[in-house]
Design an enzyme around this catalytic site. Structure first.
Site, PDB file in Angstrom:
ATOM      1  N   GLU A  49      -3.678   0.667  -6.741  1.00 52.13           N
ATOM      2  CA  GLU A  49      -4.654   1.530  -7.402  1.00 52.13           C
ATOM      3  C   GLU A  49      -4.791   1.237  -8.898  1.00 52.13           C
ATOM      4  O   GLU A  49      -4.635   2.116  -9.743  1.00 52.13           O
ATOM      5  CB  GLU A  49      -4.307   2.999  -7.162  1.00 52.13           C
ATOM      6  CG  GLU A  49      -4.358   3.371  -5.686  1.00 52.13           C
ATOM      7  CD  GLU A  49      -4.132   4.852  -5.425  1.00 52.13           C
ATOM      8  OE1 GLU A  49      -3.812   5.593  -6.377  1.00 52.13           O
ATOM      9  OE2 GLU A  49      -4.283   5.280  -4.259  1.00 52.13           O
TER      10      GLU A  49
ATOM     11  N   GLU B 237      -3.098   2.656   2.392  1.00 45.95           N
ATOM     12  CA  GLU B 237      -2.580   4.004   2.135  1.00 45.95           C
ATOM     13  C   GLU B 237      -3.577   5.021   2.654  1.00 45.95           C
ATOM     14  O   GLU B 237      -4.767   4.973   2.321  1.00 45.95           O
ATOM     15  CB  GLU B 237      -2.330   4.225   0.642  1.00 45.95           C
ATOM     16  CG  GLU B 237      -1.689   5.572   0.317  1.00 45.95           C
ATOM     17  CD  GLU B 237      -1.318   5.673  -1.158  1.00 45.95           C
ATOM     18  OE1 GLU B 237      -0.844   4.654  -1.711  1.00 45.95           O
ATOM     19  OE2 GLU B 237      -1.507   6.753  -1.742  1.00 45.95           O
TER      20      GLU B 237
END
Length: 820
Positions: free
Chosen positions: A437, A513
């Site tokens: 991220e 995820e």
């Protein structure tokens, strides 16, 4: 090449695929010319730093304070590694919530720096050997001194590093290591601990030896499909620190999982003085046994170096043979077949010990995940400890091995290279993750260029695996990192995957995820004041999904490869949706102790192949008589019928990847269910009962026999039961512990996200008052052996409860070689 650098990073160019090995010096053959010795015992520790400017910039070797060899550390605490001093600190509502409200980091200078010292002796026979000091992980910035000499600074909290300390040590005399650790800077947004929280090793090698991380093995099947014959390729790097050139013989012997020799091959080559040498060897053998999570078959490679008929180095390597690939339609392929990744993301801390996990606790946690049906583990968001990978190799668990710091500057590339060189030999590792991220990079051309540089480095060091990155941009446009990545990693936003797959049908994709489902074990109503979230699978933050939502999307789409839920275990820090008094997350399918929440059985039902039938909630609802209770059932049976005190509440069909629910008017007694197969036969039954009052304590060890090596642990479940032996699901009793014999308690926990009781007793208390309240009927004690053979007796007592005592046998064993 001249052997002079303090930090040696061998860079090997790799060109082959598929077989992988976990390399280590033999821990059994003490006649080996090389030794890898555990250096975890008998360190001195001091929290605080009242010595300024210990490094003398003017005169080499004249460093002061704890860096001095003769510094008096007699009043310092004696500890064993791994060690996390942050977990010992009390909770503080003014501390950083993301780091679990432990008073460390900005604003807490008194707790940020600590010193470690270790005295040891080297034999006179070690003169002429190369001596290495290896750290598996230190959090965070550290300065390392040997005999007063500064040997290096390391500023990353997660990667392994080593120093060649041959020049600084004194064979035949006393030697002193001093390590200053500074944990004042955060590297992540979650609990990270503080200290030397992984193993330390002293490695002795001959002047002519295999380089650190210098073995890499690959295999080849025709068309990358498992067949009758496998081709084995070994690449090795040797170091010669002698002043003379010589001709060496490098020999490889491969042993089957049953211990039989299946191949031997060797090669001779000349190596110049003070230089390195790269070698490549190859062999074949027939009928290889393949590694998989279901059958983790491991071979052993024994490599030796001979110089003029004398063995100068020997290594043993466990390895597994398997093929890995991604397919645009079939998703992830293991050993030539579609293999759905049923994964969990995990941070590395645990109840009781923080970041400082004994090796046996790594195995305990992997076993818990496998019991749930999990077959893959993402090391979020950092390089794992080597022992975690060894547990995954041996127990059978795929691993997405993740890099902590995204960047292509020399320091970050060196760290990433070191991670690959260290971990590329583990059969469990199926892909590399470049990062997580990275908001400023994900859709940026600069981010794409950096990802390309990192991925090219990974390919140059390991062509057996592809790379991904955990991306949460939500747009997934053909810009930034996505067009670069071998495997497109989707964090959440699975609603974008169908459109992306339609636009790019040849792309490989993976759910890196998903979920972020939140819930508190044993809690079935939201309680803001106490920071609890109901365990019904209804709750997730704005970016996440429930377990049913994310898995219901991935299960029918083989091209999506499966994915990783956030998270397998609760972890310290990042409390969501509440802050104080919560001190850890609610995301886990299991709590910090490894006690299952109800979603555990959802995954077990749809990730496993055995009948599952689980009811929730518990049935202790005094005062709610006559009120309706929502009852859920997790099962993979075709139909389920619910009963209350023998009266049917109705039979319902179980839809795939879902659950069944009923509204039931509460009355005390027995809530039960029967699960039926296609033919209407009962294949599973379950019940929950209204229990009596708390009456007794029960102690249940995960292992009743452990090794007397000063490292092994038994994880003991503490249960509060009624007079009939049933766990009381609302019990909160405070339990006191006493231990005697050949062991000690190293930590306690209960999985309560708002419990502020200490996990570790204050070091200066005598006797140590070990205690812990149970949370919804359960708590945990971690007991570690000493090096003495004998019984360990643990007693648990509480007011108005019948106490319990158990014995754990600490058995004779051959400990791995260690520095006395």
């Amino acid at each position: 090449m001249t052997i002079k650098s303090k930090v040696f990073l061998p860079l090997l160019v790799v060109t082959s695929i598929v077989v992988v090995f976990a390399t280590k010096l033999s821990a059994v053959d003490i006649s080996s010319p090389g030794d890898r010795l555990l250096m975890d015992f008998n360190w001195k520790f001091h929290l605080g730093d009242s010595w300024s400017n210990v490094i003398d910039l003017a005169k080499a070797g004249e460093n002061s304070g704890p860096a001095e060899p003769d510094f008096d550390d007699a009043q310092w605490r004696t500890i064993n590694l791994p060690h996390d001093w942050a977990v010992e600190l009390p909770f503080d509502p003014h501390a950083d919530y993301n780091h679990g409200f432990k008073p460390i980091g900005p604003g807490f200078p008194q707790n940020n720096i600590a010193w470690y010292r270790r005295t040891f002796e080297l034999s006179k026979s070690d003169a002429g050997k190369r001596i290495w000091l290896e750290f598996d992980g230190v959090y965070r910035d550290c300065d390392v001194f040997v005999n007063g000499w500064f040997v290096g600074h390391h500023d990353d909290g997660y990667d392994s590093f080593r120093y060649d300390i041959t020049s600084e040590v004194q064979p035949g005399g006393k030697n002193v290591i001093a390590v200053k650790v500074d944990a004042s800077q955060f590297e992540g947004w979650f609990y990270e601990g503080a200290g030397i929280y992984r193993h330390v090793w002293l490695v002795k090698t001959s002047p002519l030896a295999i380089a650190p991380d210098g073995i890499f093995v690959s295999s080849h099947f025709k068309n990358n499909m498992p067949g009758r014959t496998v081709a084995i390729n070994v690449q090795a790097r040797l170091l010669n620190s002698q002043t003379n050139a010589t001709t060496v013989t490098f020999r490889c012997d491969i042993m089957s999982p049953e211990g039989k020799s299946v191949a031997s091959f060797k090669k001779s080559a000349r190596i110049d003085s003070s230089s390195g040498l790269d070698l490549q060897l190859a062999a074949t053998f027939k009928s290889p046994e393949l590694w998989s999570p279901e059958l983790p078959k491991l071979y052993k490679l024994v490599t030796t170096i001979e110089d003029n008929g004398q063995i100068t180095d020997r290594m043993e390597t466990e390895f597994g043979i398997r093929t890995i690939a991604f397919d645009p339609k079939g998703g992830f392929l293991l050993n030539g077949r579609h293999y759905e990744i049923k994964g969990m993301c995990n941070h590395q801390d645990a109840a009781g010990v923080g970041e400082a996990l004994p090796d046996a606790l790594q195995y305990f946690r992997i076993k818990k995940l496998k019991e749930m049906g999990c077959n893959a583990y993402r090391t979020s968001h950092n390089a794992p400890t080597p022992e975690l990978l060894e547990a995954c190799d041996q127990l059978g668990m795929l691993v997405l091995d993740e890099n902590r710091l995204f960047g292509d500057d020399p320091a970050n590339l060196a760290r990433f290279a070191g991670q690959i060189l260290r971990d590329r030999n583990h059969p469990c590792v199926f892909a590399w993750s470049l990062g997580n991220e990275e908001w400023n990079a994900q859709e940026s051309p600069i981010g794409g260029a950096i990802a390309s540089e990192m991925q090219n480095l990974a390919h140059s060091l390991d062509s057996t695996r592809q790379c991904t990155m955990a991306v949460n941009s939500g747009t997934y446009e053909d810009a930034g990192v996505f067009p670069v990545l071998d495997i497109k990693g989707f964090n959440y936003h699975f609603e974008s995957m169908d459109a992306y797959h339609a636009a790019y049908p040849e792309a490989y994709v993976l759910g890196t995820e998903q979920a972020s489902t939140i819930g508190t074990r044993g809690i079935y109503t939201n309680d803001v004041a106490r920071g609890y979230v109901s365990s019904y699978d209804k709750h997730n933050p704005r970016w996440g999904q429930t377990a049913e939502q994310w898995w219901g999307f991935f299960a029918p789409r083989p091209w999506a490869s499966g994915g990783f839920a956030w998270t397998g275990f609760d972890y310290r820090g990042e409390p969501t949706p509440y802050k104080w008094p919560c001190i850890n997350s609610h995301f886990g399918v299991l709590d910090t102790c490894g006690f299952p929440k109800d979603n555990f059985w959802y995954y077990q039902a749809w990730w496993g192949d055995k009948p599952v039938l689980h009811l929730l909630p518990h049935w202790n609802w005094a005062g709610s008589e006559g009120h309706y209770i929502e009852v859920w059932c997790y099962s993979n049976c075709k139909e389920v019928e619910l009963f209350l005190n023998g009266t049917s509440q109705g039979k319902k069909i179980m839809e795939p990847d879902s659950h069944i629910s009923w509204m039931v008017k509460y009355e005390p007694g027995i809530l039960s269910a029967k699960g039926y197969d296609e033919s209407g036969q009962v294949i599973s039954e379950a019940k929950v009962e209204t229990t009596g009052l708390s009456a007794t304590i029960q102690l249940s060890p995960d292992r009743s026999t452990i090794n007397a090596d000063g490292e092994d642990v038994s994880v003991i479940t503490v249960s509060i039961t009624d007079a009939e032996g049933r766990v009381v699901p609302v019990a909160t009793n405070l339990v006191h512990f006493a231990i005697s014999g050949s062991g000690k308690i190293i930590g306690v926990g209960n999985g309560n996200p708002t419990c502020h009781e200490p996990d570790i007793c204050p070091a200066n208390s005598s006797p140590q008052p070990w205690q812990r309240s149970v949370f919804n009927g359960l708590a945990q004690v971690i007991v570690q052996s000493s090096k003495a053979v004998g019984k360990i007796e643990l007693t648990a007592s509480a007011d108005r409860l019948v106490p319990a005592t158990i014995s754990i046998q600490s058995q004779e064993c051959v400990p791995r070689p260690f520095v006395p």
